[in-house]
Scaffold this active site. Sequence first.
Site, PDB file in Angstrom:
ATOM      1  N   GLY A  50       0.816  -1.210   0.000  1.00  0.00           N
ATOM      2  CA  GLY A  50       0.000   0.000   0.000  1.00  0.00           C
ATOM      3  C   GLY A  50       0.848   1.258   0.000  1.00  0.00           C
ATOM      4  CG  ASP A  51       3.235   2.402   3.409  1.00  0.00           C
ATOM      5  OD1 ASP A  51       2.389   3.288   3.600  1.00  0.00           O
ATOM      6  OD2 ASP A  51       3.636   1.645   4.296  1.00  0.00           O
ATOM      7  CB  SER A  52       5.400   0.225  -2.487  1.00  0.00           C
ATOM      8  OG  SER A  52       6.303  -0.119  -1.460  1.00  0.00           O
ATOM      9  CG  LEU A  53       0.482  -0.238  -4.979  1.00  0.00           C
ATOM     10  CD1 LEU A  53      -0.843  -0.946  -4.727  1.00  0.00           C
ATOM     11  CD2 LEU A  53       0.805  -0.246  -6.467  1.00  0.00           C
ATOM     12  CB  ALA A  59       5.727   5.801  -2.759  1.00  0.00           C
TER      13      ALA A  59
END
Length: 397
Positions: free
Chosen positions: A168-171, A173
């Site tokens: 979720g964080d990486s998406l 970002a």
Amino acid sequence: MTAPLSDIRVLETGTLLAGPFCGQLLGDFGAEVIKLEDPGKGDPMRQWGREKPHGQSLWWPVVARNKKSVTCNLRTEEGQSLVRRLVEKADVLLENFRPGTLERWGLSYEELSRINPRLILVRVTGYGQTGPYSPRAGFGSIGEAMGGLRYVTGEADRSPSRSGISIGDSLAATYAAFGTLAALHARERTGRGQVVDSAIYEAVLAMMESLIPEWSVAGYRRERTGPILPNVAPSNVYPSADGSDVLIAANQDTVFRRLADVMERPDLPADARYATHGARGENQAELDDIISAWTRTIPSAKLLSLLHEAGVPAGGIYTAEDIIADPHVQARQAVIEVDHPEFGKLPMQNVAPKLSGTPGGVKWAGPALGSHNEEVYQGLLGLTGDELADLRTRGIV
């Protein structure tokens, strides 16, 4: 060759992953990323990660690669003043604080854009800058749940599972980086910057394919289905004779016929139950049993060789060890070694995607806290050595 973003300066004020991964992506393609960290302790990512040889995080060297570390206490008026001076010379300010934090510090976009009308403010949060949930604290796992990903992940008879990474964080970002590039392109026409508002739950939701219309139009709710997608067959994990699992994806009609040829089962595509994509989907479990009975008689290496030769998409389930050892990964330099003061040659994933004319690259691993203070504060802002020393003594930098 000059990297495509080498003329862009980014101020990164975020912590952990949702904001900093965006900074990593921009830095991978040449942007000068100046990371502002809290004096004394820095970004918590410096301490995160399960394994810590030499007491050092193995996550930090990757997410902070290509960045310049500068200490700055944003909770002080003098620290905020330093940010304003840096904004004059920046293209992008990246943050992932809770909405309203920059405003409380006197660093709202309205104020910053008066200082630099070309500034792009990139904001990564759990719920976005507007709406009733915007003030809530939001982590990646919460956004994954709200965006619909958690509900469909895992086995049908168990509670929802999670991916083994902070997807979720990486998406969020990644979408923030995409928004940054779009805003930079728009600035070429308008001469002005704008706000990029990337919410974790919306980034996850954007990846959920036809989830919404399936429910709204057809009344169908996707459920957890383990390693398969319902009605897409054959596409599953199958056993081999040596105990290794092999992925086979042969759901397209022509590919399924090639799989049947390898299995020496020409009767399968001729059978009405397996002749079409729709029919195979309706008889998915039975077809998987037939294929599994065949695959478990063949060692994994030979099985993969047969499938590759026949043009059937197939592969192993890779661990980190498998990735590093794979000849294709090595040929494309998908994993590289970067010099690190404690670890020596530190392997990490390379920049993606590959650009033929202006590729990105990794110049250095995540730096020590405040290692670029002199370069930025004296070289860029023109502070004297005495001024910098005074700020350091008083805990401003």
